[in-house]
Scaffold this motif. Structure first.
Motif, short mmCIF file in Angstrom:
data_model
loop_
_atom_site.label_atom_id
_atom_site.label_comp_id
_atom_site.label_asym_id
_atom_site.label_seq_id
_atom_site.Cartn_x
_atom_site.Cartn_y
_atom_site.Cartn_z
N GLU A 210 80.09 148.98 36.23
CA GLU A 210 80.69 150.09 36.99
C GLU A 210 80.88 149.67 38.45
O GLU A 210 79.97 149.12 39.08
CB GLU A 210 79.80 151.33 36.92
N LEU A 211 82.06 149.93 38.97
CA LEU A 211 82.37 149.59 40.35
C LEU A 211 81.68 150.59 41.28
O LEU A 211 81.69 151.80 41.04
CB LEU A 211 83.88 149.61 40.57
N SER A 212 81.10 150.06 42.36
CA SER A 212 80.40 150.93 43.31
C SER A 212 81.39 151.82 44.05
O SER A 212 82.60 151.55 44.08
CB SER A 212 79.62 150.07 44.32
N ALA A 213 80.88 152.88 44.64
CA ALA A 213 81.73 153.84 45.34
C ALA A 213 82.51 153.20 46.48
O ALA A 213 83.65 153.58 46.76
CB ALA A 213 80.87 154.99 45.87
N ASP A 214 81.89 152.20 47.12
CA ASP A 214 82.58 151.56 48.25
C ASP A 214 83.44 150.37 47.80
O ASP A 214 84.06 149.70 48.63
CB ASP A 214 81.58 151.12 49.32
N GLY A 215 83.44 150.10 46.49
CA GLY A 215 84.29 149.06 45.95
C GLY A 215 83.87 147.64 46.26
O GLY A 215 84.68 146.72 46.15
N LYS B 153 73.74 143.58 40.28
CA LYS B 153 74.81 143.84 41.24
C LYS B 153 75.64 142.57 41.42
O LYS B 153 75.17 141.58 41.93
CB LYS B 153 74.23 144.32 42.57
N VAL B 154 76.89 142.66 40.97
CA VAL B 154 77.80 141.52 41.02
C VAL B 154 78.89 141.80 42.06
O VAL B 154 79.65 142.77 41.91
CB VAL B 154 78.46 141.27 39.65
N PRO B 155 78.98 141.01 43.12
CA PRO B 155 80.01 141.28 44.14
C PRO B 155 81.41 141.17 43.55
O PRO B 155 81.66 140.37 42.64
CB PRO B 155 79.74 140.19 45.19
N VAL B 156 82.33 141.98 44.08
CA VAL B 156 83.70 141.97 43.56
C VAL B 156 84.35 140.59 43.72
O VAL B 156 85.29 140.27 42.99
CB VAL B 156 84.57 143.05 44.25
N GLU B 157 83.83 139.81 44.65
CA GLU B 157 84.36 138.46 44.82
C GLU B 157 84.09 137.57 43.60
O GLU B 157 84.65 136.48 43.49
CB GLU B 157 83.73 137.80 46.06
N ASN B 158 83.23 138.05 42.69
CA ASN B 158 82.90 137.29 41.49
C ASN B 158 83.64 137.78 40.25
O ASN B 158 83.32 137.38 39.14
CB ASN B 158 81.39 137.31 41.24
N LEU B 159 84.62 138.65 40.45
CA LEU B 159 85.49 139.04 39.35
C LEU B 159 86.47 137.91 39.11
O LEU B 159 87.15 137.44 40.03
CB LEU B 159 86.26 140.32 39.71
N LEU B 160 86.55 137.43 37.86
CA LEU B 160 87.46 136.33 37.54
C LEU B 160 88.81 136.91 37.15
O LEU B 160 88.93 137.66 36.17
CB LEU B 160 86.89 135.49 36.40
#
Length: 385
Positions: free
Chosen positions: A143-148, A224-231
């Motif tokens: 799930e993506l955090s509220a602040d994205g 918690k996986v930072p969005v920078e780690n979305l492939l």
């Protein structure tokens, strides 16, 4: 038959790999089997040899080679020696293509040098308990955090090759709910740092073969996986996973071909030396006929695999072609190795003999990467059935 698939560069690479195996692997391989994996530093030595980064661009620490034929050389040399390189195949041939195709420039700069050097070992986590190969039914969610800025990842995976030693795990997870219109949509790939809180390695699964390739269960609890780690893009994982299937199945095919040829070699040498009823086992007509059958099947398989290698390097290998190579390769390897083990008698069942390891290691090739039954469905579809 004379092979034309390799050039002088491939053969020079073969010599390097063969020497490395003789010095760095064969003397300690039995220790790796007992431990369940090579020592972590082995992958750095493999990286230093240039094996892990052959297909990685030079700017990121690799050799910049696009040909997969170098990987075929590795398969032939490890099979010849009756050893494996642990999780090399998953790391360099199955996972790396996803990073090359879908990672951003920043991600490439962050990950690829370590992938090439062996400082950053990878795994990919798709299979879940109860889902098998049905990727559309994946339950692991993010799930993506509220602040994205990050995803919260929860779920469990099983049968993960290299999962126990990996530094970075590509996790296939659901980032949006299943819809009745598209069960395959909503899946994404998150690259998880294994030092993150909430990530844990569960059981290390004991297998009948591939003893030096660790296979584990993985758990993700509020990671918690930072969005920078979305492939790549969110929701596109299913198409990404399908993109590499032809190459993945080709790697299984040429590995199976290498094991079949190695089994033929080991059996031929063994029957020349072993005696029964006062004469070499090779002198019996049955032995000659069995090995003649095996040699013919291996030659036919080698021709098919070499043709597939050429097609792949030309960018012309279809999904159906790769399925044919995997189906025929793994089925022939199973038959040939079984016959060659039989010629060893009781010693064929003793693991100090390479034929026993080849027998155990090869069986799974008819399962992973798509079962033989799935390969038949793909070929049948090409026939319009």
């Amino acid at each position: 038959m004379r092979r034309t698939v390799f050039d002088e560069d491939h053969e020079a690479f073969r010599t390097t790999v063969r020497d490395f195996i003789a010095k760095e692997v064969e003397p300690v391989f039995h220790e790796w089997e007992e431990q369940g994996h090579p020592p972590r530093d082995f992958y750095r030595r493999l990286g230093g040899l240039g094996v892990l980064g052959i297909q990685i661009p030079e700017e990121f620490g690799g050799a910049g080679e696009t040909s997969i034929k170098y990987a075929a050389v590795v398969a032939e040399e490890t099979s010849r020696a009756g050893v494996t390189f642990g999780n090399y195949q998953a790391h360099a041939l199955m996972i790396l293509p996803y990073l090359l195709a879908y990672s951003s420039r920043e991600q490439k700069e962050r990950w690829l040098p370590g992938v090439a050097s062996g400082d950053l070992m990878t795994a990919i986590a798709m299979t879940e308990p109860g889902t098998g190969t049905d990727l559309a039914n994946i339950q692991t969610r993010a799930e993506l955090s509220a602040d994205g800025t990050y995803y919260t990842l929860n779920g469990a995976k099983t049968f993960i090759t290299g999962g126990a030693l990996a530094d970075l795990v590509l996790v296939v997870c659901r980032t949006s709910p299943v819809t009745t219109d598209d069960r395959r949509g909503g899946l994404s790939i998150l690259c998880v740092d294994t030092t993150d809180d909430g990530f844990s390695v569960g059981r290390k699964l004991q297998k009948i073969g591939l003893k030096t390739s660790d296979t584990a269960e993985l758990s993700f609890v509020d990671v918690k996986v930072p969005v920078e780690n979305l492939l790549g893009e969110e929701g596109e994982a299913f198409s990404y996973l399908s993109h590499n299937l032809a190459q993945e199945r080709l790697t299984i095919a040429f590995a199976a071909t290498a094991t079949a040829r190695a089994a033929l070699h080991h059996a031929t040498e063994y029957v020349k030396e072993r005696t029964a009823f006062g004469k070499p086992v090779a002198a019996f007509q049955n032995t000659k006929f069995v090995l003649a059958e095996c040699a013919t099947e291996v030659e036919a398989l080698q021709t098919l695999t070499d043709r597939a290698l050429d097609l792949h390097d030309a960018g012309e290998l279809s999904v159906a072609d790769a399925a044919k190579a995997k189906l025929f390769g793994t089925e022939v390897a199973g038959r040939v190795i079984d016959k060659c083990l039989q010629l060893h008698g009781g010693y064929g069942y003793v693991t100090e003999y390479p034929i026993a390891r080849l027998y155990a290691d090869t069986r799974v090739s008819r399962i992973y990467g798509g079962t033989s039954e799935v390969m038949k469905m793909i070929v049948a579809k090409e026939l319009g059935l």
